[in-house]
Design a protein around this motif. Structure first.
Motif, PDB file in Angstrom:
ATOM      1  N   ILE A  30       0.844  -1.206   0.000  1.00 16.79           N
ATOM      2  CA  ILE A  30       0.000   0.000   0.000  1.00 16.79           C
ATOM      3  C   ILE A  30       0.875   1.251   0.000  1.00 16.79           C
ATOM      4  O   ILE A  30       0.600   2.208  -0.725  1.00 16.79           O
ATOM      5  CB  ILE A  30      -0.976  -0.021   1.197  1.00 16.79           C
ATOM      6  N   GLN A  31       1.946   1.263   0.781  1.00 18.20           N
ATOM      7  CA  GLN A  31       2.866   2.402   0.794  1.00 18.20           C
ATOM      8  C   GLN A  31       3.525   2.589  -0.568  1.00 18.20           C
ATOM      9  O   GLN A  31       3.673   3.712  -1.056  1.00 18.20           O
ATOM     10  CB  GLN A  31       3.942   2.219   1.854  1.00 18.20           C
ATOM     11  N   LEU A  32       3.931   1.490  -1.187  1.00 15.48           N
ATOM     12  CA  LEU A  32       4.594   1.571  -2.487  1.00 15.48           C
ATOM     13  C   LEU A  32       3.637   2.065  -3.583  1.00 15.48           C
ATOM     14  O   LEU A  32       4.075   2.718  -4.527  1.00 15.48           O
ATOM     15  CB  LEU A  32       5.178   0.208  -2.870  1.00 15.48           C
ATOM     16  N   GLN A  33       2.359   1.794  -3.450  1.00 18.96           N
ATOM     17  CA  GLN A  33       1.380   2.264  -4.435  1.00 18.96           C
ATOM     18  C   GLN A  33       1.301   3.790  -4.461  1.00 18.96           C
ATOM     19  O   GLN A  33       0.942   4.368  -5.481  1.00 18.96           O
ATOM     20  CB  GLN A  33      -0.008   1.683  -4.140  1.00 18.96           C
ATOM     21  N   LYS A  34       1.655   4.420  -3.373  1.00 21.07           N
ATOM     22  CA  LYS A  34       1.603   5.881  -3.297  1.00 21.07           C
ATOM     23  C   LYS A  34       2.793   6.538  -3.990  1.00 21.07           C
ATOM     24  O   LYS A  34       2.757   7.722  -4.285  1.00 21.07           O
ATOM     25  CB  LYS A  34       1.521   6.318  -1.834  1.00 21.07           C
ATOM     26  N   LYS A  35       3.866   5.793  -4.246  1.00 18.21           N
ATOM     27  CA  LYS A  35       5.054   6.309  -4.934  1.00 18.21           C
ATOM     28  C   LYS A  35       4.965   5.922  -6.410  1.00 18.21           C
ATOM     29  O   LYS A  35       5.621   4.984  -6.862  1.00 18.21           O
ATOM     30  CB  LYS A  35       6.323   5.722  -4.319  1.00 18.21           C
ATOM     31  N   THR A  36       4.171   6.650  -7.163  1.00 14.17           N
ATOM     32  CA  THR A  36       3.897   6.258  -8.547  1.00 14.17           C
ATOM     33  C   THR A  36       5.155   6.228  -9.422  1.00 14.17           C
ATOM     34  O   THR A  36       5.209   5.475 -10.388  1.00 14.17           O
ATOM     35  CB  THR A  36       2.834   7.168  -9.187  1.00 14.17           C
ATOM     36  N   ALA A  37       6.155   7.017  -9.088  1.00 16.40           N
ATOM     37  CA  ALA A  37       7.392   7.004  -9.869  1.00 16.40           C
ATOM     38  C   ALA A  37       8.156   5.695  -9.703  1.00 16.40           C
ATOM     39  O   ALA A  37       9.006   5.361 -10.533  1.00 16.40           O
ATOM     40  CB  ALA A  37       8.281   8.175  -9.465  1.00 16.40           C
ATOM     41  N   ASN A  38       7.841   4.943  -8.661  1.00 15.60           N
ATOM     42  CA  ASN A  38       8.534   3.683  -8.397  1.00 15.60           C
ATOM     43  C   ASN A  38       7.657   2.466  -8.687  1.00 15.60           C
ATOM     44  O   ASN A  38       7.886   1.399  -8.132  1.00 15.60           O
ATOM     45  CB  ASN A  38       9.017   3.641  -6.951  1.00 15.60           C
ATOM     46  N   SER A  90       1.074  -8.150  -7.481  1.00 12.67           N
ATOM     47  CA  SER A  90       1.964  -7.049  -7.118  1.00 12.67           C
ATOM     48  C   SER A  90       3.067  -7.586  -6.220  1.00 12.67           C
ATOM     49  O   SER A  90       2.804  -8.302  -5.253  1.00 12.67           O
ATOM     50  CB  SER A  90       1.196  -5.945  -6.377  1.00 12.67           C
ATOM     51  N   LEU A  91       4.305  -7.244  -6.577  1.00 10.59           N
ATOM     52  CA  LEU A  91       5.475  -7.685  -5.837  1.00 10.59           C
ATOM     53  C   LEU A  91       6.308  -6.476  -5.450  1.00 10.59           C
ATOM     54  O   LEU A  91       6.201  -5.423  -6.079  1.00 10.59           O
ATOM     55  CB  LEU A  91       6.326  -8.625  -6.701  1.00 10.59           C
ATOM     56  N   GLN A  92       7.128  -6.629  -4.452  1.00 10.90           N
ATOM     57  CA  GLN A  92       8.032  -5.545  -4.074  1.00 10.90           C
ATOM     58  C   GLN A  92       9.455  -5.930  -4.460  1.00 10.90           C
ATOM     59  O   GLN A  92       9.815  -7.102  -4.467  1.00 10.90           O
ATOM     60  CB  GLN A  92       7.927  -5.232  -2.590  1.00 10.90           C
ATOM     61  N   TYR A  93      10.236  -4.903  -4.801  1.00  6.89           N
ATOM     62  CA  TYR A  93      11.624  -5.106  -5.203  1.00  6.89           C
ATOM     63  C   TYR A  93      12.454  -3.935  -4.689  1.00  6.89           C
ATOM     64  O   TYR A  93      12.036  -2.782  -4.808  1.00  6.89           O
ATOM     65  CB  TYR A  93      11.738  -5.198  -6.726  1.00  6.89           C
ATOM     66  N   ALA A  94      13.599  -4.224  -4.122  1.00  5.19           N
ATOM     67  CA  ALA A  94      14.485  -3.178  -3.620  1.00  5.19           C
ATOM     68  C   ALA A  94      15.805  -3.235  -4.374  1.00  5.19           C
ATOM     69  O   ALA A  94      16.348  -4.312  -4.638  1.00  5.19           O
ATOM     70  CB  ALA A  94      14.726  -3.354  -2.131  1.00  5.19           C
ATOM     71  N   SER A  95      16.300  -2.046  -4.728  1.00  9.67           N
ATOM     72  CA  SER A  95      17.593  -1.905  -5.377  1.00  9.67           C
ATOM     73  C   SER A  95      18.290  -0.718  -4.717  1.00  9.67           C
ATOM     74  O   SER A  95      17.894   0.436  -4.934  1.00  9.67           O
ATOM     75  CB  SER A  95      17.425  -1.665  -6.876  1.00  9.67           C
ATOM     76  N   ILE A 149       6.292  -3.818  -8.286  1.00  8.70           N
ATOM     77  CA  ILE A 149       6.264  -4.471  -9.587  1.00  8.70           C
ATOM     78  C   ILE A 149       4.902  -5.122  -9.755  1.00  8.70           C
ATOM     79  O   ILE A 149       4.533  -6.022  -9.003  1.00  8.70           O
ATOM     80  CB  ILE A 149       7.361  -5.560  -9.700  1.00  8.70           C
ATOM     81  N   ASN A 150       4.134  -4.632 -10.731  1.00  6.67           N
ATOM     82  CA  ASN A 150       2.867  -5.259 -11.082  1.00  6.67           C
ATOM     83  C   ASN A 150       3.166  -6.220 -12.222  1.00  6.67           C
ATOM     84  O   ASN A 150       3.474  -5.804 -13.342  1.00  6.67           O
ATOM     85  CB  ASN A 150       1.834  -4.216 -11.499  1.00  6.67           C
ATOM     86  N   LEU A 151       3.121  -7.505 -11.924  1.00  3.95           N
ATOM     87  CA  LEU A 151       3.528  -8.548 -12.854  1.00  3.95           C
ATOM     88  C   LEU A 151       2.306  -9.231 -13.453  1.00  3.95           C
ATOM     89  O   LEU A 151       1.404  -9.647 -12.728  1.00  3.95           O
ATOM     90  CB  LEU A 151       4.389  -9.575 -12.117  1.00  3.95           C
ATOM     91  N   ILE A 152       2.291  -9.340 -14.788  1.00  4.01           N
ATOM     92  CA  ILE A 152       1.216 -10.059 -15.485  1.00  4.01           C
ATOM     93  C   ILE A 152       1.823 -11.264 -16.179  1.00  4.01           C
ATOM     94  O   ILE A 152       2.769 -11.129 -16.960  1.00  4.01           O
ATOM     95  CB  ILE A 152       0.505  -9.168 -16.524  1.00  4.01           C
ATOM     96  N   ASP A 153       1.298 -12.440 -15.888  1.00  8.28           N
ATOM     97  CA  ASP A 153       1.684 -13.679 -16.577  1.00  8.28           C
ATOM     98  C   ASP A 153       0.630 -13.930 -17.643  1.00  8.28           C
ATOM     99  O   ASP A 153      -0.559 -14.040 -17.328  1.00  8.28           O
ATOM    100  CB  ASP A 153       1.752 -14.840 -15.582  1.00  8.28           C
ATOM    101  N   SER A 154       1.040 -13.980 -18.889  1.00  7.93           N
ATOM    102  CA  SER A 154       0.090 -14.133 -19.994  1.00  7.93           C
ATOM    103  C   SER A 154       0.222 -15.512 -20.634  1.00  7.93           C
ATOM    104  O   SER A 154       1.273 -16.144 -20.541  1.00  7.93           O
ATOM    105  CB  SER A 154       0.328 -13.045 -21.045  1.00  7.93           C
TER     106      SER A 154
END
Length: 115
Positions: free
Chosen positions: A10-18, A76-81, A88-93
């Motif tokens: 939820i916190q990461l959703q607020k940082k649209t640039a990330n 939705s997954l989280q990733y730190a660098s 990361i919003n991941l779609i498996d097609s």
């Protein structure tokens, strides 16, 4: 533990640039769902031992029975660098030609979001 992960998302959703939206595209049997399983395992959602076997994103019974992705699914997954954290919003097609409309929809969702 699950509650803190949800709060983090939820916190990461607020940082649209990330926020990064990724759709995995490839032909049938080229490892899309296995890759998705490995990425899901990297967030501790499933065991890394089950990645590639569980087919976590294939939640429909017919997908599990046939061993192919038939409906696009997202997570939705989280990733730190370094000091940066990303959502990361991941779609498996699907990769099979019979489900190409699902692939088109998944790609449009990612492209429209990028505009």
């Amino acid at each position: 533990m699950g509650h803190t992960i949800l709060e983090k998302i939820i916190q990461l959703q607020k940082k649209t640039a990330n926020i990064r939206n990724i759709c995995i595209l490839a032909h049938v049997d080229h490892g899309k769902t296995t890759l998705a399983d490995c990425l899901v395992a990297s967030n501790g959602i499933i065991s890394s031992r089950l990645a590639g076997k569980l087919r976590y994103m294939d939640s429909r019974e017919d997908e599990q029975i046939r061993g192919i992705t038939m409906k696009s699914s997202a997570i939705s997954l989280q990733y730190a660098s370094g000091d940066n954290e990303y959502l990361i919003n991941l779609i498996d097609s699907p990769g099979h030609v019979d489900f190409s409309s699902e692939v088109s929809t998944a790609v449009i969702e990612v492209v429209v979001d990028a505009l």
